[in-house]
Design a protein around this motif. Structure first.
Motif, PDB file in Angstrom:
ATOM      1  N   GLY A  13       2.450   6.924 -18.335  1.00 39.28           N
ATOM      2  CA  GLY A  13       1.311   7.515 -17.643  1.00 39.28           C
ATOM      3  C   GLY A  13       1.666   8.084 -16.282  1.00 39.28           C
ATOM      4  O   GLY A  13       1.009   9.013 -15.801  1.00 39.28           O
ATOM      5  N   MET A  14       2.716   7.548 -15.666  1.00 39.02           N
ATOM      6  CA  MET A  14       3.150   8.010 -14.351  1.00 39.02           C
ATOM      7  C   MET A  14       4.338   8.964 -14.457  1.00 39.02           C
ATOM      8  O   MET A  14       5.143   9.067 -13.550  1.00 39.02           O
ATOM      9  CB  MET A  14       3.475   6.806 -13.470  1.00 39.02           C
ATOM     10  N   GLY A  67       0.111  17.507  -4.919  1.00 38.37           N
ATOM     11  CA  GLY A  67      -0.810  16.441  -5.244  1.00 38.37           C
ATOM     12  C   GLY A  67       0.019  15.194  -5.489  1.00 38.37           C
ATOM     13  O   GLY A  67       1.057  15.271  -6.158  1.00 38.37           O
ATOM     14  N   VAL A  68      -0.395  14.077  -4.954  1.00 34.42           N
ATOM     15  CA  VAL A  68       0.370  12.832  -5.067  1.00 34.42           C
ATOM     16  C   VAL A  68      -0.417  11.823  -5.884  1.00 34.42           C
ATOM     17  O   VAL A  68      -1.613  11.623  -5.648  1.00 34.42           O
ATOM     18  CB  VAL A  68       0.689  12.242  -3.675  1.00 34.42           C
ATOM     19  N   ILE A  69       0.265  11.205  -6.858  1.00 34.39           N
ATOM     20  CA  ILE A  69      -0.323  10.106  -7.629  1.00 34.39           C
ATOM     21  C   ILE A  69       0.622   8.922  -7.515  1.00 34.39           C
ATOM     22  O   ILE A  69       1.824   9.046  -7.791  1.00 34.39           O
ATOM     23  CB  ILE A  69      -0.533  10.484  -9.109  1.00 34.39           C
ATOM     24  N   THR A  70       0.089   7.777  -7.120  1.00 32.99           N
ATOM     25  CA  THR A  70       0.908   6.580  -6.992  1.00 32.99           C
ATOM     26  C   THR A  70       0.046   5.352  -7.300  1.00 32.99           C
ATOM     27  O   THR A  70      -1.108   5.472  -7.692  1.00 32.99           O
ATOM     28  CB  THR A  70       1.571   6.514  -5.601  1.00 32.99           C
ATOM     29  N   ASN A  71       0.627   4.175  -7.142  1.00 27.98           N
ATOM     30  CA  ASN A  71      -0.025   2.953  -7.624  1.00 27.98           C
ATOM     31  C   ASN A  71       0.037   1.827  -6.595  1.00 27.98           C
ATOM     32  O   ASN A  71       1.079   1.577  -6.002  1.00 27.98           O
ATOM     33  CB  ASN A  71       0.652   2.442  -8.902  1.00 27.98           C
ATOM     34  N   ASP A  91       0.871  -1.175   0.000  1.00 26.92           N
ATOM     35  CA  ASP A  91       0.000   0.000   0.000  1.00 26.92           C
ATOM     36  C   ASP A  91       0.906   1.222   0.000  1.00 26.92           C
ATOM     37  O   ASP A  91       1.580   1.517   1.000  1.00 26.92           O
ATOM     38  CB  ASP A  91      -0.901  -0.008   1.240  1.00 26.92           C
ATOM     39  N   MET A  92       0.935   1.952  -1.104  1.00 27.47           N
ATOM     40  CA  MET A  92       1.844   3.083  -1.239  1.00 27.47           C
ATOM     41  C   MET A  92       1.488   4.230  -0.294  1.00 27.47           C
ATOM     42  O   MET A  92       2.281   5.159  -0.118  1.00 27.47           O
ATOM     43  CB  MET A  92       1.868   3.564  -2.685  1.00 27.47           C
ATOM     44  N   ARG A  93       0.328   4.163   0.340  1.00 23.40           N
ATOM     45  CA  ARG A  93       0.016   5.162   1.371  1.00 23.40           C
ATOM     46  C   ARG A  93       0.999   5.047   2.532  1.00 23.40           C
ATOM     47  O   ARG A  93       1.267   6.031   3.233  1.00 23.40           O
ATOM     48  CB  ARG A  93      -1.416   4.991   1.856  1.00 23.40           C
ATOM     49  N   GLU A  94       1.524   3.835   2.752  1.00 23.79           N
ATOM     50  CA  GLU A  94       2.549   3.649   3.788  1.00 23.79           C
ATOM     51  C   GLU A  94       3.818   4.436   3.439  1.00 23.79           C
ATOM     52  O   GLU A  94       4.505   4.946   4.329  1.00 23.79           O
ATOM     53  CB  GLU A  94       2.887   2.159   3.945  1.00 23.79           C
ATOM     54  N   ILE A  95       4.124   4.521   2.156  1.00 26.74           N
ATOM     55  CA  ILE A  95       5.289   5.296   1.718  1.00 26.74           C
ATOM     56  C   ILE A  95       5.007   6.785   1.877  1.00 26.74           C
ATOM     57  O   ILE A  95       5.827   7.541   2.420  1.00 26.74           O
ATOM     58  CB  ILE A  95       5.633   4.962   0.248  1.00 26.74           C
ATOM     59  N   VAL A  96       3.820   7.202   1.435  1.00 30.40           N
ATOM     60  CA  VAL A  96       3.431   8.616   1.555  1.00 30.40           C
ATOM     61  C   VAL A  96       3.488   9.076   3.008  1.00 30.40           C
ATOM     62  O   VAL A  96       3.974  10.172   3.324  1.00 30.40           O
ATOM     63  CB  VAL A  96       2.018   8.833   0.972  1.00 30.40           C
ATOM     64  N   PRO A 143       1.821  21.595  -7.577  1.00 25.51           N
ATOM     65  CA  PRO A 143       2.774  20.634  -8.158  1.00 25.51           C
ATOM     66  C   PRO A 143       2.322  19.198  -7.901  1.00 25.51           C
ATOM     67  O   PRO A 143       1.651  18.922  -6.892  1.00 25.51           O
ATOM     68  CB  PRO A 143       4.084  20.946  -7.431  1.00 25.51           C
ATOM     69  N   ILE A 144       2.707  18.304  -8.803  1.00 28.68           N
ATOM     70  CA  ILE A 144       2.295  16.908  -8.690  1.00 28.68           C
ATOM     71  C   ILE A 144       3.516  16.031  -8.449  1.00 28.68           C
ATOM     72  O   ILE A 144       4.530  16.136  -9.161  1.00 28.68           O
ATOM     73  CB  ILE A 144       1.565  16.424  -9.958  1.00 28.68           C
ATOM     74  N   LEU A 145       3.413  15.168  -7.459  1.00 27.47           N
ATOM     75  CA  LEU A 145       4.451  14.184  -7.150  1.00 27.47           C
ATOM     76  C   LEU A 145       3.968  12.809  -7.593  1.00 27.47           C
ATOM     77  O   LEU A 145       2.929  12.338  -7.133  1.00 27.47           O
ATOM     78  CB  LEU A 145       4.744  14.187  -5.649  1.00 27.47           C
ATOM     79  N   PHE A 146       4.715  12.173  -8.490  1.00 24.85           N
ATOM     80  CA  PHE A 146       4.411  10.821  -8.940  1.00 24.85           C
ATOM     81  C   PHE A 146       5.345   9.840  -8.229  1.00 24.85           C
ATOM     82  O   PHE A 146       6.568   9.952  -8.345  1.00 24.85           O
ATOM     83  CB  PHE A 146       4.598  10.691 -10.451  1.00 24.85           C
ATOM     84  N   LEU A 147       4.767   8.907  -7.499  1.00 25.94           N
ATOM     85  CA  LEU A 147       5.537   7.837  -6.860  1.00 25.94           C
ATOM     86  C   LEU A 147       5.270   6.572  -7.656  1.00 25.94           C
ATOM     87  O   LEU A 147       4.249   5.900  -7.469  1.00 25.94           O
ATOM     88  CB  LEU A 147       5.121   7.679  -5.395  1.00 25.94           C
TER      89      LEU A 147
END
Length: 537
Positions: free
Chosen positions: A422-423, A339-343, A301-306, A368-372
Motif C-alpha cells: 500500500g505504501m 505530495g507526501v504519504i507516510t505513517n 511522528d513522521m512529520r518530524e522527518i518531513v 509526484p508522490i513521495l512515500f516515506l
C-alpha cells in the motif's frame, strides 16, 4: 503552508542513543561499499601494465567534475546467494549511477572488470537491468563502459541465463524509445558481453585492448575446431574496418572516454540547469540521524522527518484529524511540488481511504508522490475487519496501482505485511526506491511468524491427539525468528535489488532533489520513439 515546529529534544538521551545507532549503521554500509572499491583497486598494477584505467577511474573521467553523482545499488548481491556475508563483495561487479556527462544527465554503468574479469553475475545482471529501466522511464542517455568475460561458467544456472536476456531486450527498447545508448568497449567483451555493443547506437572501441566476439578462441576451437587469435576474431581494427561494429576507434581508455563525452555533447539533449534557490529546512537535516527511531515498535511522528527534508519545513497537512495514523500532505523539495504519504502507525480503514483520496488528488494536479514508509501494515482485528479493512485497503492499492504520476519511495523504518504494498513498495514500481540503513522489511515480525506457527502446531496436535515435541517446537521457533531477522535488514534487501540503494538519512533531501529534477526533465523533454531500435549497418 506553515512551518512545522519540531518537538524533538536533540539533547535528550533517547535522541543521542538513536543517533549513535544510526551512525553505526551508516558506518557499516560505507564499510561494505569500501570492500568493493578495495577489491577493485587490488588490480591496479595489472591494469597499469597494459596501459588501462581501472573501472572506477574510467567513471571518474567520464563524469563532469564537481557535479553530483547518484550511485545506485551499491550493495547489490550482498547475501544474494547465501554467501559468507563477512567476505562477499557487494555491487554485482558493476559501478552504476546517474551523473552529468558534458552537461547532460546520463545513466552510467561500468563493468568492474577488476573483479573476476567483469564476469556477469546474477546480481550484476539484475542491477544492470534496473539501471536500464530507470534510463528508459526517465529518458536518460545510457552510457555503458564494457569489459566483460561473459557469464561465469563455474556458477552457471539456467534460470539466471534465461532471465539475463532481459538486459538485451532493454537495450533494444531504449534505442527504439529514442534514448541513445553509447558503449565503450575497453577490453574483452565475450558472448553476452558482445551483444552489449551490438545493441548500442554508438560504439567506441579501444585499439589493442577491446575485443568483441560471440565465442572467444577457446570456445571457438572447442565448438568448431577453428583456430584464430583474439585480435583476428574480434579486435578493434577488424570491427572498425570489416564488420562495422565500431563507429569510433580510440588509442586508449582516456581517448575513448573523451570520444564518449563528445558524442553525448553532440546530442540535442537538455542540459542540466542549476536549480533555483530554495529555502532549506528550518529543522536541521543532520538531525535525521537521531530523529528516526531504530526500534519499529517505538512511536515516531513522521512529520518530524518531513520537516527535515522539505523546503523551509513548510507543510500543508491533509485531513490531519481523519485516519490520523496515515499522514498525507503537500510540500516542496528544492522547489519541486510533492505530495507526501507516510505513517505514524498501522494503516486503518480511515487512513486507507484518506490515502486513496490523496493519491487521486495528486493525479488530478500532476503532482509526484513521495512515500516515506514506516508502517507495521494494515491493521488487523475484529473491529477493523467489520469496518471494512479489506475493501478500504484494496481501495488504496487500486489507487496506487493505477496512479499515473511519478512515485518515489523511501524505506525509513518498518515495512511490514501489505503495508509494503500500500505504501508503494518495489512491486508497485516506484520511479525510484531507496532505503535508510535501519529499515526493516518483512511479511511480519519474526516473533509473530514463529508464534503463529506454534499456535497452528499446538492446535494440530490437539486435534490429532498426538503428543507435541516441545524441544523440536522451540528449535523451530528459534529458526523462524533467525530467518526472518536475517532477511529483514536493509543491507540484505538491498543486496537482493529490492531497492535502488541504501542512503544516509542525512542525504535524503539532496537525493530527492536530484531525482525530482530528473523526473521533471523527463516530463518536459519529448522523446522521438521509432518502431525498432537503430540497427547496425
Amino acid at each position: 503552508m506553515t512551518p512545522y515546529e519540531s518537538r524533538i529534544a536533540t539533547g535528550s538521551a533517547g535522541f543521542i542513543e538513536q543517533r549513535a545507532g544510526m551512525l553505526a549503521l551508516i558506518a557499516e554500509m560505507r564499510s561494505l561499499e569500501e570492500r568493493a572499491a578495495h577489491a577493485s583497486a587490488g588490480a591496479a598494477a595489472t591494469f597499469a601494465s597494459r596501459g588501462a584505467l581501472l573501472p572506477r577511474e574510467r567513471v571518474d573521467r567520464l563524469l563532469d567534475p564537481g557535479q553530483p553523482f547518484l550511485p545506485l545499488a551499491t550493495l547489490a548481491g550482498y547475501g544474494l546467494d547465501d554467501s559468507n556475508l563477512d567476505t562477499c563483495i557487494p555491487g554485482g561487479s558493476q559501478i552504476a549511477g546517474i551523473g552529468h556527462v558534458s552537461g547532460v544527465r546520463c545513466m552510467v554503468v561500468a563493468t568492474d572488470s577488476a573483479i573476476e574479469a567483469g564476469a556477469l553475475t546474477e546480481a550484476g545482471n539484475l542491477k544492470l537491468m534496473r539501471c536500464q529501466e530507470i534510463a528508459l522511464e526517465n529518458r536518460l542517455p545510457f552510457v555503458h563502459l564494457v569489459e566483460s568475460a561473459g557469464a561465469n561458467l563455474r556458477k552457471y544456472r539456467v534460470d539466471k541465463f534465461i532471465r539475463g536476456g532481459g538486459m538485451f531486450y532493454n537495450l533494444a527498447r531504449l534505442s527504439a524509445a529514442g534514448v541513445p545508448v553509447i558503449t565503450i568497449v575497453h577490453g574483452s567483451s565475450t558472448a553476452g558481453g558482445a551483444y552489449m555493443p551490438g545493441l548500442s547506437d554508438y560504439v567506441i572501441m579501444v585499439r589493442g585492448q577491446a575485443r568483441a566476439f560471440l565465442a572467444g578462441p577457446p570456445l571457438l576451437k572447442a565448438a568448431t575446431g577453428e583456430i584464430a587469435t583474439a585480435e583476428e576474431l574480434g579486435g578493434t581494427d577488424m570491427h572498425a574496418r570489416i564488420s562495422g561494429l565500431a563507429e569510433y576507434v580510440a588509442d586508449d581508455d582516456a581517448h575513448a572516454i573523451a570520444i564518449a563525452r563528445a558524442v553525448v555533447g553532440a546530442l540535442p539533449w537538455p542540459r542540466a540547469e542549476a536549480p533555483a534557490r530554495a529555502a532549506p529546512p528550518r529543522s536541521d537535516p543532520d538531525e535525521l540521524a537521531g530523529a528516526m527511531v531504530l526500534e519499529h515498535r517505538r512511536p515516531v511522528d513522521m512529520r518530524e522527518i518531513v520537516a527535515r527534508i522539505v523546503d523551509g519545513s513548510l507543510w500543508l497537512d491533509f485531513k490531519p484529524d481523519y485516519g490520523e495514523h496515515t499522514v498525507c500532505g503537500h510540500a516542496r523539495i528544492d522547489g519541486h511540488a510533492v505530495g507526501v504519504i507516510t505513517n505514524n502507525g498501522p494503516i486503518d480503514p480511515a487512513g486507507a481511504t484518506k490515502a486513496a483520496q490523496f493519491i487521486h488528488l495528486c493525479n488530478q494536479s500532476g503532482t509526484p508522490i513521495l512515500f516515506l514508509q514506516n508502517t507495521t501494515g494494515f491493521i488487523v482485528g475484529r473491529a477493523s475487519e467489520e469496518a471494512g479493512m479489506i475493501k478500504h485497503g484494496s481501495k488504496m492499492i487500486q489507487a496506487l496501482s493505477n496512479s499515473q504520476v511519478p512515485q518515489i519511495t523511501i524505506h525509513c523504518g518498518a515495512s511490514f505485511g501489505a503495508g509494503n504494498y500500500g505504501m508503494c513498495g518495489r512491486a508497485f514500481r516506484p520511479r525510484f526506491c531507496f532505503s535508510w540503513p535501519n529499515a526493516r522489511t518483512a511479511v511480519m515480525g519474526g516473533e509473530q511468524a514463529a508464534a503463529t506457527l506454534e499456535i497452528v502446531a499446538r492446535q494440530q496436535a490437539e486435534r490429532t491427539g498426538r503428543p507435541l515435541d516441545e524441544a523440536r517446537l522451540a528449535a523451530q521457533k528459534a529458526d523462524i525468528i533467525a530467518s526472518f531477522d536475517r532477511q529483514a535488514g536493509a543491507f540484505y534487501t538491498s543486496g537482493h535489488l529490492l531497492d535502488d540503494g541504501v542512503i544516509d538519512p542525512r542525504d535524503t533531501r539532496p537525493v530527492l532533489a536530484f531525482v525530482l529534477a530528473i523526473i521533471a526533465q523527463a516530463q518536459s523533454h519529448p522523446s522521438r520513439p521509432i518502431q525498432f531500435g537503430v540497427p547496425r549497418f
